[in-house]
Design an enzyme around this catalytic site. Structure first.
Site, short mmCIF file in Angstrom:
data_model
loop_
_atom_site.label_atom_id
_atom_site.label_comp_id
_atom_site.label_asym_id
_atom_site.label_seq_id
_atom_site.Cartn_x
_atom_site.Cartn_y
_atom_site.Cartn_z
NE ARG A 235 -4.25 -1.65 -0.19
CZ ARG A 235 -4.26 -2.94 -0.87
NH1 ARG A 235 -3.38 -2.83 -1.37
NH2 ARG A 235 -4.92 -3.31 -0.82
CD GLU A 264 -3.43 2.91 -5.41
OE1 GLU A 264 -3.99 2.47 -5.76
OE2 GLU A 264 -2.08 2.47 -4.82
CG HIS A 286 -2.80 -0.93 -7.31
ND1 HIS A 286 -3.62 -0.02 -6.22
CD2 HIS A 286 -2.83 -2.02 -7.06
CE1 HIS A 286 -3.97 -1.04 -5.11
NE2 HIS A 286 -3.02 -2.36 -5.85
#
Length: 322
Positions: A235, A264, A286
């Protein structure tokens, strides 16, 4: 009883993913994406909601009296107000562990790129072909290192961390784990400060919690070896990104690879793009979780969770009426 199942966001699926249907009597409706102001309209008749990324909060849930189950095509359940669901008899299921192998492989791929630099040398060859760099016999433009015998320090202890450890050991790396403040004993566990001082690779494979937010900040980065590399597929908020930018720009790290960032989706204005032209910096949007194999497993499991829920409900009804 026929279930009305609504898939809120099929744009989260790769084109290669085959979406099967639940093994129960049902009607099916799906949408490319569901914005927050569309949640109530899309779910007004639903008994089951299937979602990849659409948050379902209490303000929505309390206006959906027919909803009995939420199937998340995710590992975690943080996009749903689970406490409300538990209090009102709405089952919430997820697919923990589905991405263990694919994220671990992506972590290892990033480690190998930072050590071996095949993509960086391909970019160099493009420049040579374009006449932007000289043609020569031998090129030493990028440092190449073996990963064998290097120390990999992993922050995390879940399935992804364990799979990465297994893969790294196959390459001959020495694998150690952060001991979570002394809560995890064992011969392969070390205190954070010790790991930071000795590791060649630091891999972040832990969740974001109040305890792990900015866990790696300027003081921690200052402990690391000048040629150590950091890989984060966990993360984004675990690392202070401003401190990371400063450390790499000032030559205090050997490389950085990020698949996750604090905010994000990754926006072009993100300060990390200051580093984007560097060959010792990798930035992905991601995508470590999204291999074709993992995505198919994810959706199969998310749909199976619906079938299991309906079967359990039917069995419970039979028992009550017996």
């Amino acid at each position: 009883m026929s279930e009305h199942i609504v898939f809120l966001d099929d744009d989260g699926l790769a084109p290669s993913t085959t979406l099967k249907r639940p093994d129960c009597e049902h009607t099916w409706q799906q949408f490319s994406y569901t914005h927050p102001d569309q949640v109530l309209e899309h779910l007004k008749d639903a008994t089951v909601a299937l979602t990849c990324s659409v948050p379902l909060r209490e303000e929505h849930l309390r206006q959906l009296p027919k909803l009995r189950m939420i199937s998340l095509a995710l590992t975690g359940r943080d996009i749903v107000d689970v406490e409300y669901c538990e209090a009102h008899g709405i089952e919430v299921s997820s697919v923990p562990g589905y991405a263990a192998n694919t994220v671990a492989e992506h972590s290892l791929a990033m480690i190998l790129e930072l050590f071996r630099r095949p993509a960086a040398f391909t970019r160099l060859m493009r420049q040579v072909h374009a006449g932007e760099k000289p043609h020569q016999n031998i090129y030493f433009n990028h440092r190449i290192r073996d990963v064998r015998d290097k120390q990999l320090a992993i922050i995390g202890s879940g399935p992804i961390a364990m799979r990465l450890a297994h893969l790294a050991r196959a390459f001959g790396m020495q694998v150690l784990f952060e001991d979570r403040g002394g809560k995890r004993p064992g011969p392969d566990c070390r205190p954070m400060a010790e790991l930071l001082k000795t590791c060649d690779v630091l891999s972040i494979n832990c969740p974001l919690t109040p305890e792990t937010y900015n866990l790696i900040d300027s003081p921690q980065l200052a402990l690391m070896k000048q040629d150590a590399v950091i890989v984060n597929t966990g993360r984004g908020g675990v690392i202070n990104e401003n401190a990371l930018i400063e450390a790499l720009q000032n030559g205090r790290l050997g490389g950085v690879a990020l698949d996750v960032v604090e905010v994000e989706p990754l926006h072009p204005s993100n300060p990390l793009f200051q580093l984007i032209e560097r060959d010792d910096f990798l930035l992905n949007p991601h995508i470590a979780w999204s291999s074709e194999d993992a995505m198919q497993q994810l959706m199969d499991s998310a749909v199976d969770n619906i079938s299991d829920f309906v079967a359990r409900q039917a069995n419970a009804k039979r028992i009550r009426s017996a």
